[in-house]
Design a protein around this motif. Structure first.
Motif, short mmCIF file in Angstrom:
data_model
loop_
_atom_site.label_atom_id
_atom_site.label_comp_id
_atom_site.label_asym_id
_atom_site.label_seq_id
_atom_site.Cartn_x
_atom_site.Cartn_y
_atom_site.Cartn_z
N SER A 1 -16.34 -26.43 -15.77
CA SER A 1 -15.52 -27.41 -15.06
C SER A 1 -15.89 -28.86 -15.37
CB SER A 1 -15.64 -27.16 -13.56
OG SER A 1 -17.02 -27.14 -13.18
N SER A 2 -17.07 -29.09 -15.93
CA SER A 2 -17.50 -30.46 -16.26
C SER A 2 -18.76 -30.38 -17.10
CB SER A 2 -17.81 -31.27 -14.98
OG SER A 2 -18.98 -30.76 -14.36
N CYS A 3 -19.20 -31.52 -17.61
CA CYS A 3 -20.49 -31.52 -18.31
C CYS A 3 -21.62 -31.37 -17.31
CB CYS A 3 -20.67 -32.81 -19.11
SG CYS A 3 -22.19 -32.82 -20.06
N THR A 4 -21.41 -31.86 -16.10
CA THR A 4 -22.45 -31.73 -15.08
C THR A 4 -22.73 -30.25 -14.81
OG1 THR A 4 -21.72 -33.80 -14.12
CG2 THR A 4 -23.10 -32.40 -12.74
N THR A 5 -21.67 -29.44 -14.68
CA THR A 5 -21.88 -28.00 -14.45
C THR A 5 -22.39 -27.34 -15.73
OG1 THR A 5 -19.50 -27.59 -14.80
CG2 THR A 5 -20.26 -27.82 -12.53
N LEU B 1 -32.11 -43.89 -18.92
CA LEU B 1 -30.91 -44.57 -19.39
C LEU B 1 -29.84 -43.52 -19.74
CD1 LEU B 1 -30.05 -47.63 -20.22
CD2 LEU B 1 -30.09 -46.68 -22.53
N SER B 2 -29.13 -43.09 -18.72
CA SER B 2 -28.08 -42.09 -18.93
C SER B 2 -27.24 -42.05 -17.67
CB SER B 2 -28.69 -40.71 -19.18
OG SER B 2 -27.69 -39.76 -19.49
N PHE B 3 -26.06 -41.46 -17.78
CA PHE B 3 -25.30 -41.21 -16.57
C PHE B 3 -26.16 -40.32 -15.67
CE2 PHE B 3 -21.90 -38.99 -14.15
CZ PHE B 3 -21.53 -40.10 -13.41
N GLN C 1 -29.51 -30.34 -25.30
CA GLN C 1 -28.85 -31.57 -25.74
C GLN C 1 -27.72 -31.92 -24.77
OE1 GLN C 1 -28.32 -31.71 -29.91
NE2 GLN C 1 -27.22 -33.65 -29.91
N ASP C 2 -27.78 -33.11 -24.19
CA ASP C 2 -26.67 -33.62 -23.38
C ASP C 2 -25.76 -34.38 -24.34
OD1 ASP C 2 -24.89 -34.98 -21.78
OD2 ASP C 2 -26.39 -35.63 -20.31
N ALA C 3 -24.80 -33.62 -24.88
CA ALA C 3 -23.85 -34.18 -25.85
C ALA C 3 -22.55 -34.56 -25.16
CB ALA C 3 -23.61 -33.17 -26.97
N ALA C 4 -22.66 -34.92 -23.87
CA ALA C 4 -21.47 -35.26 -23.07
C ALA C 4 -20.54 -36.20 -23.82
CB ALA C 4 -21.89 -35.90 -21.75
N CYS C 5 -21.13 -37.21 -24.47
CA CYS C 5 -20.35 -38.29 -25.10
C CYS C 5 -20.06 -38.01 -26.57
CB CYS C 5 -21.14 -39.60 -25.02
SG CYS C 5 -21.64 -40.06 -23.37
N ALA C 6 -20.56 -36.89 -27.11
CA ALA C 6 -20.76 -36.84 -28.56
C ALA C 6 -19.78 -35.98 -29.35
CB ALA C 6 -22.19 -36.42 -28.86
N TYR D 1 -21.24 -30.53 -23.24
CA TYR D 1 -20.23 -31.53 -23.61
C TYR D 1 -19.36 -31.86 -22.40
CZ TYR D 1 -21.46 -30.22 -28.37
OH TYR D 1 -22.16 -29.99 -29.52
N SER D 2 -18.83 -33.07 -22.37
CA SER D 2 -17.92 -33.49 -21.30
C SER D 2 -16.52 -33.74 -21.84
CB SER D 2 -18.41 -34.79 -20.65
OG SER D 2 -17.44 -35.28 -19.73
N PHE D 3 -15.53 -33.37 -21.05
CA PHE D 3 -14.13 -33.67 -21.39
C PHE D 3 -13.50 -34.55 -20.32
CE2 PHE D 3 -14.77 -29.20 -23.14
CZ PHE D 3 -15.20 -29.67 -24.38
N ARG E 1 -13.22 -40.47 -19.67
CA ARG E 1 -14.03 -41.57 -20.18
C ARG E 1 -14.60 -41.24 -21.57
NH1 ARG E 1 -15.82 -44.93 -22.29
NH2 ARG E 1 -17.22 -46.63 -21.74
N LYS E 2 -14.57 -39.95 -21.94
CA LYS E 2 -15.05 -39.53 -23.27
C LYS E 2 -13.85 -39.46 -24.23
CE LYS E 2 -18.45 -38.47 -20.40
NZ LYS E 2 -19.57 -39.28 -20.04
N LEU E 3 -14.09 -39.04 -25.49
CA LEU E 3 -12.97 -39.03 -26.45
C LEU E 3 -11.99 -37.90 -26.14
CD1 LEU E 3 -15.20 -40.69 -28.04
CD2 LEU E 3 -14.10 -39.86 -30.10
C1 LIG Z 1 -20.23 -38.37 -18.69
C2 LIG Z 1 -21.59 -37.87 -18.79
C3 LIG Z 1 -22.03 -36.75 -18.06
C4 LIG Z 1 -21.18 -36.09 -17.01
O1 LIG Z 1 -19.99 -35.54 -17.51
P1 LIG Z 1 -18.91 -34.94 -16.49
O2 LIG Z 1 -18.00 -34.13 -17.38
O3 LIG Z 1 -18.21 -36.09 -15.86
O4 LIG Z 1 -19.63 -34.09 -15.51
C5 LIG Z 1 -23.31 -36.28 -18.29
N1 LIG Z 1 -24.13 -36.87 -19.16
C6 LIG Z 1 -23.76 -37.96 -19.86
C7 LIG Z 1 -24.71 -38.58 -20.84
C8 LIG Z 1 -22.49 -38.50 -19.69
O5 LIG Z 1 -22.13 -39.61 -20.37
#
Ligand SMILES: *Cc1c(COP(=O)(O)O)cnc(C)c1O
Length: 378
Positions: free
Chosen positions: A54-58, A80-82, A152-157, A176-178, A181-183
């Motif tokens: 459901s999200s990158c957080t989950t 230095l991260s979300f 790896q927190d590749a949320a943005c990548a 990964y995050s969708f 705010r991401k691409l």
């Molecule tokens: C955006 C982001 C998240 C969270 O992503 P969600 O999909 O909104 O939960 C986590 N880590 C980083 C580095 C982010 O930029």
């Protein structure tokens, strides 16, 4: 003149059609489109397993469980991260231990991680900050011989490249995050990828209440007619919907064009800013290329206070943003940093994020740069 926002997702009729088709099919919860999106995303990365959530957080939450992180454990993360990066560690009862970052990339390095490793370190979360690929191999070489896992927190990548492969492809576990705010966006959504098949199967169960047979499989008759599912451990509802996955499939096809456009616009910002200001602009590291999910600029010495610069830009119709946050300065983690974090504190206080999105015009870019130079008194 209307305000230039910091980000606009690149969505069109194709996504609208795909979402409508999912609705018309009558199957809107996790089902065939989620499975297809997972296969396509895994293929894009060149990894064996991708589990949509459901999200990158989950995704990070499941990655922590998958890495065996639990109460009493320590996990080294960049401040230095979300804040979701640190929160995922806290969700499983472990302690986030904040490390400083490299000034050019905004990412962890072996030098910033090493002093924080203890007998209790179970994992390190390496973030690709703002899309800049972290040097995963260097961190893994430090951490894995100790029996700890690099997540790896590749949320943005999505769209970034590390040593010739998509960012995150080489990790034991990547998230990964969708978010828009991401691409690549599905509204809300995320993906967790891993190398191990049994781990992937467990993550699939955990995202769906711990069920041994998924609802979609049961509906399709898998597991035998009348198969009764079991619940062998506590799971969660971290599922993605088929409506989101339908949008994600279209967006994934557009990812190369999105990335190319952002890189072209970032290069043009660099030219327009001039060598002096552009010295503070984020760029590609030696080991890969960024998708410029966040194009941040370190304000030059002697520049006005960042809040002042943002206010002047807003008055000029430019919606820039403060730079990446620092979790150790927020209430839940205040006072918990074990070492000084000088680079983190400089970057979070002295950077701003410039507008960058697929439909940004050259004229708008010129306006942003002119407004910025005026705000800086240049
Ligand atoms: C955006 C982001 C998240 C969270 O992503 P969600 O999909 O909104 O939960 C986590 N880590 C980083 C580095 C982010 O930029």
């Amino acid at each position: 003149m209307s305000t230039i926002p910091v980000m606009i997702p690149w969505l069109g009729e194709e996504e609208a059609e795909a979402a409508a088709a999912a609705v018309r099919s009558g199957w809107v919860a996790q089902g065939p489109r989620v499975a297809a999106f997972e296969r396509a995303f895994a293929e894009h990365l060149g990894v064996p397993h991708a589990v949509a959530v459901s999200s990158c957080t989950t995704a990070l939450h499941l990655a922590m469980i998958g890495a065996g992180v639990g109460p009493g454990d320590e996990v080294v993360v960049p401040s230095l991260s979300f804040i979701a990066t640190a929160n995922a560690v806290t969700y499983v009862g472990a302690t986030p231990v904040f490390a400083d970052v490299d000034p050019a990339t905004g990412n962890l390095t072996p030098d910033t991680v090493a002093p924080l490793l203890t007998d209790r370190t179970r994992a390190v979360v390496a973030v690709d900050q703002g899309g800049v690929p972290v040097d995963l191999d260097a961190i893994a070489a430090l951490v894995e011989p100790r029996g700890a896992t690099v997540v790896q927190d590749a949320a943005c990548a999505a769209g970034s490249v590390y040593r010739g492969r998509p960012a995150g492809a080489g990790a034991e576990l990547a998230a990964y995050s969708f978010h828009p705010r991401k691409l690549l966006t599905t509204g809300e959504g995320g993906m967790v990828t891993c190398r191990d098949g049994e781990l992937a199967a467990r993550l699939r169960r955990l995202r769906e209440h711990g069920m041994s047979v998924s609802a979609a499989d049961r509906h399709a008759g898998a597991g035998g007619a009348g198969a009764v599912e079991t619940y062998d451990e506590i799971g969660y509802n971290h599922r993605m919907t088929d409506v989101q996955a339908a949008i994600g499939l279209v967006q994934l096809g557009k990812l190369p064009a999105m990335t190319a456009r952002r890189r072209e616009l970032a290069a043009r910002y660099r030219e327009l800013l001039g060598a002096d200001l552009a010295a503070g602009l984020v760029g590609d590291p030696a080991h890969g290329s960024t998708n410029f999910q966040s194009l941040w600029l370190l304000l030059p010495a002697g520049a006005p206070d960042r809040g002042e610069v943002l206010a002047r830009l807003a008055a000029d119709g430019v919606s820039a943003r403060r730079g990446i946050m620092a979790a150790h300065l927020e209430a839940p983690y205040k006072g918990t940093a074990r070492v000084p974090l000088p680079v983190t504190e400089t970057l979070t206080a002295r950077t701003l994020i410039l507008p960058l999105y697929h439909s940004l015009t050259h004229g708008q870019q010129e306006h942003v740069v002119a407004a910025l130079k005026a705000a800086l008194g240049r």
